[in-house]
Design an enzyme around this catalytic site. Structure first.
Site, short mmCIF file in Angstrom:
data_model
loop_
_atom_site.label_atom_id
_atom_site.label_comp_id
_atom_site.label_asym_id
_atom_site.label_seq_id
_atom_site.Cartn_x
_atom_site.Cartn_y
_atom_site.Cartn_z
N SER A 211 0.73 -1.22 0.09
CA SER A 211 -0.03 0.26 -0.05
C SER A 211 0.94 1.14 0.03
O SER A 211 2.11 1.16 0.38
CB SER A 211 -0.86 -0.08 1.31
OG SER A 211 -1.51 1.06 1.46
N TYR B 292 -1.16 -0.81 10.33
CA TYR B 292 -1.45 -1.14 9.02
C TYR B 292 -0.04 -0.91 8.11
O TYR B 292 0.53 -1.78 7.41
CB TYR B 292 -2.65 -0.51 8.27
CG TYR B 292 -2.96 -0.93 6.99
CD1 TYR B 292 -3.34 -2.02 6.65
CD2 TYR B 292 -2.75 0.06 6.13
CE1 TYR B 292 -3.61 -2.17 5.13
CE2 TYR B 292 -2.85 -0.02 4.60
CZ TYR B 292 -3.43 -1.10 4.32
OH TYR B 292 -3.69 -1.35 2.78
N1 LIG Z 1 -8.75 -0.92 -1.48
C1 LIG Z 1 -7.65 -0.07 -1.17
O1 LIG Z 1 -7.80 1.24 -1.22
C2 LIG Z 1 -6.06 -0.68 -0.96
C3 LIG Z 1 -5.13 0.45 -0.99
C4 LIG Z 1 -4.03 -0.05 -0.75
C5 LIG Z 1 -3.50 -1.26 -0.31
N2 LIG Z 1 -4.80 -2.19 -0.40
C6 LIG Z 1 -4.44 -3.77 -0.12
O2 LIG Z 1 -5.04 -4.60 -1.10
C7 LIG Z 1 -5.19 -6.04 -0.63
C8 LIG Z 1 -6.59 -6.26 -1.01
O3 LIG Z 1 -7.46 -5.03 -0.50
P1 LIG Z 1 -8.82 -5.07 -0.90
O4 LIG Z 1 -9.14 -3.55 -0.95
O5 LIG Z 1 -9.24 -5.81 -2.34
O6 LIG Z 1 -9.77 -5.59 0.12
P2 LIG Z 1 -11.23 -6.48 0.24
O7 LIG Z 1 -12.19 -6.02 -0.75
O8 LIG Z 1 -11.68 -6.48 1.72
O9 LIG Z 1 -10.80 -7.87 -0.05
C9 LIG Z 1 -9.77 -8.73 0.72
C10 LIG Z 1 -9.75 -10.07 0.27
O10 LIG Z 1 -8.88 -10.66 1.24
C11 LIG Z 1 -9.41 -11.61 1.81
N3 LIG Z 1 -9.16 -11.74 3.33
C12 LIG Z 1 -9.19 -10.67 4.21
N4 LIG Z 1 -8.63 -11.16 5.36
C13 LIG Z 1 -8.04 -12.37 5.08
C14 LIG Z 1 -7.60 -13.44 5.89
N5 LIG Z 1 -7.06 -13.17 7.12
N6 LIG Z 1 -7.47 -14.62 5.50
C15 LIG Z 1 -7.69 -14.91 3.91
N7 LIG Z 1 -8.26 -13.87 3.31
C16 LIG Z 1 -8.54 -12.74 3.95
C17 LIG Z 1 -11.22 -11.20 2.03
O11 LIG Z 1 -12.02 -12.08 1.84
P3 LIG Z 1 -12.64 -12.63 3.50
O12 LIG Z 1 -12.97 -11.41 4.17
O13 LIG Z 1 -13.71 -13.56 3.42
O14 LIG Z 1 -11.48 -13.12 4.13
C18 LIG Z 1 -11.30 -10.81 0.50
O15 LIG Z 1 -11.06 -11.90 -0.42
C19 LIG Z 1 -4.89 -5.59 0.76
O16 LIG Z 1 -3.69 -6.21 1.28
C20 LIG Z 1 -4.78 -4.23 1.14
O17 LIG Z 1 -4.25 -3.68 2.18
C21 LIG Z 1 -6.16 -2.08 -0.73
#
Ligand SMILES: NC(=O)c1ccc[n+]([C@@H]2O[C@H](COP(=O)([O-])OP(=O)(O)OC[C@H]3O[C@@H](n4cnc5c(N)ncnc54)[C@H](OP(=O)(O)O)[C@@H]3O)[C@@H](O)[C@H]2O)c1
Length: 300
Positions: A185, A198
């Site tokens: 991130s 985080y």
């Molecule tokens: N969205 C943003 O703005 C953003 C910005 C910077 C970085 N990121 C990074 O991008 C990555 C994906 O984020 P996202 O925004 O796509 O989030 P999201 O929409 O909440 O999706 C997260 C995915 O990871 C799974 N997950 C979460 N905790 C888990 C665990 N303990 N074990 C196994 N699976 C798990 C969730 O399913 P379950 O809930 O069913 O486990 C879901 O499939 C993360 O690492 C996040 O830090 C996101």
């Protein structure tokens, strides 16, 4: 190991030639081969929603056989049902796993190896959770949970996958490297209030990327990282946060005001970069953390 001799602009007839490893080079490959992932296999964590789901769909669309995971089996089953009706996506497999739990991680890699016929070319460490909490209010349990989910899982899954990645690279007919791509991130670069733990996990992932890249280059395993800015997903809700909608709106507006492109990113805009980093087209790229953030981290 094969070597090729290279004469540089500064060498003379008597200078020794520079010797380069040639086994790992992408030279002599056609454009189609360099921009292809056909026949590869991948494990993508957190593929039921958001960025992870986009990565699964992008890789599978390129002909990669993908295994994915999430904590919610119901969400995975719903994804498999949807993907089942859609050509290449129908080959995606999944198993429920909490990446914060060591035993779950071991079972996940074993399940992926079995589903993918014992071969793993690509590991994408995407699953992660966020937490908005002032440092002074953060408990030991909060700290341990976010560290285990975001950083420890990235290290341990890479460690578990390493023998499979190494074997896949050694068996690749074209000498293609295997690839690890971590999703960190911009929080690993810039500092937001109430995001200290985080952000520490994401900064840790950035450095882990560089360290593993150096350690595993000899194994023909490339390790890179994508650092997204604000992306349109439901991460706050999946992380169990209950944000006041007005506070969330103001946070979003403040972030866009500091983003030169003045918009949020889409999950597909991260997935395409991840796919590129897995391709032979990226064969000389390792140890890099690439921000996909609409210019957020370079703006004054
Ligand atoms: N969205 C943003 O703005 C953003 C910005 C910077 C970085 N990121 C990074 O991008 C990555 C994906 O984020 P996202 O925004 O796509 O989030 P999201 O929409 O909440 O999706 C997260 C995915 O990871 C799974 N997950 C979460 N905790 C888990 C665990 N303990 N074990 C196994 N699976 C798990 C969730 O399913 P379950 O809930 O069913 O486990 C879901 O499939 C993360 O690492 C996040 O830090 C996101």
């Amino acid at each position: 190991m094969r070597y090729i001799a290279v004469r540089t602009a500064t060498t003379t007839a008597n200078d020794p030639y520079i010797l380069l490893h040639s086994d790992m080079a992408a030279s002599g490959r056609s454009r189609e081969q360099r921009w292809s992932l056909a026949g590869k296999t991948a494990l993508v964590t957190g593929g039921s929603k958001g960025i992870g789901r986009a990565i699964v769909e992008e890789l599978a669309g390129f002909g990669v056989r993908v295994h994915t995971c999430a904590r919610s089996d119901a969400d995975l089953q719903e994804c498999l049902r949807r993907w089942g009706a859609d050509g290449r996506l129908a080959r995606v497999t999944a198993s429920a796993c909490d990446v914060a739990v060591r035993g779950d991680r071991e079972r996940l890699v074993a399940a992926a190896a079995e589903e993918l016929g014992g071969r793993l070319d690509i590991l994408v460490n995407n699953a992660g959770q966020t937490m908005f909490r002032a440092a002074t209010e953060t408990t030991a349990e909060d700290y341990a949970r976010i560290m285990a989910t975001n950083l420890e899982s990235c290290f341990h899954l890479s460690q578990l996958a390493h023998p499979l990645l190494l074997a896949a690279a050694a068996a690749s007919p074209g000498g293609d490297a295997s690839a690890v791509v971590n999703v960190s991130s911009i929080g690993g670069f810039v500092s937001y209030p109430a995001l200290s733990v985080y952000s520490a996990t994401k900064g840790g992932m950035n450095q882990l990327t560089r360290s593993l890249a150096v350690e595993w280059a000899k194994d023909n395993v490339r390790v890179n990282c994508v650092a997204p800015g604000g992306i349109r997903t439901d991460i706050a809700r999946s992380s169990g946060l209950k944000l006041d909608p007005e506070v969330a709106r103001k946070m979003g507006e403040a972030e866009m005001a500091r983003t030169p492109m003045r918009r949020i990113g889409e999950p597909e805009e991260i997935a395409s970069l991840v796919a590129f980093l897995c391709m032979p087209a990226a064969s000389y790229i390792t140890g890099q953390v690439i921000c996909a953030d609409g210019g957020r981290t370079v703006a004054a």
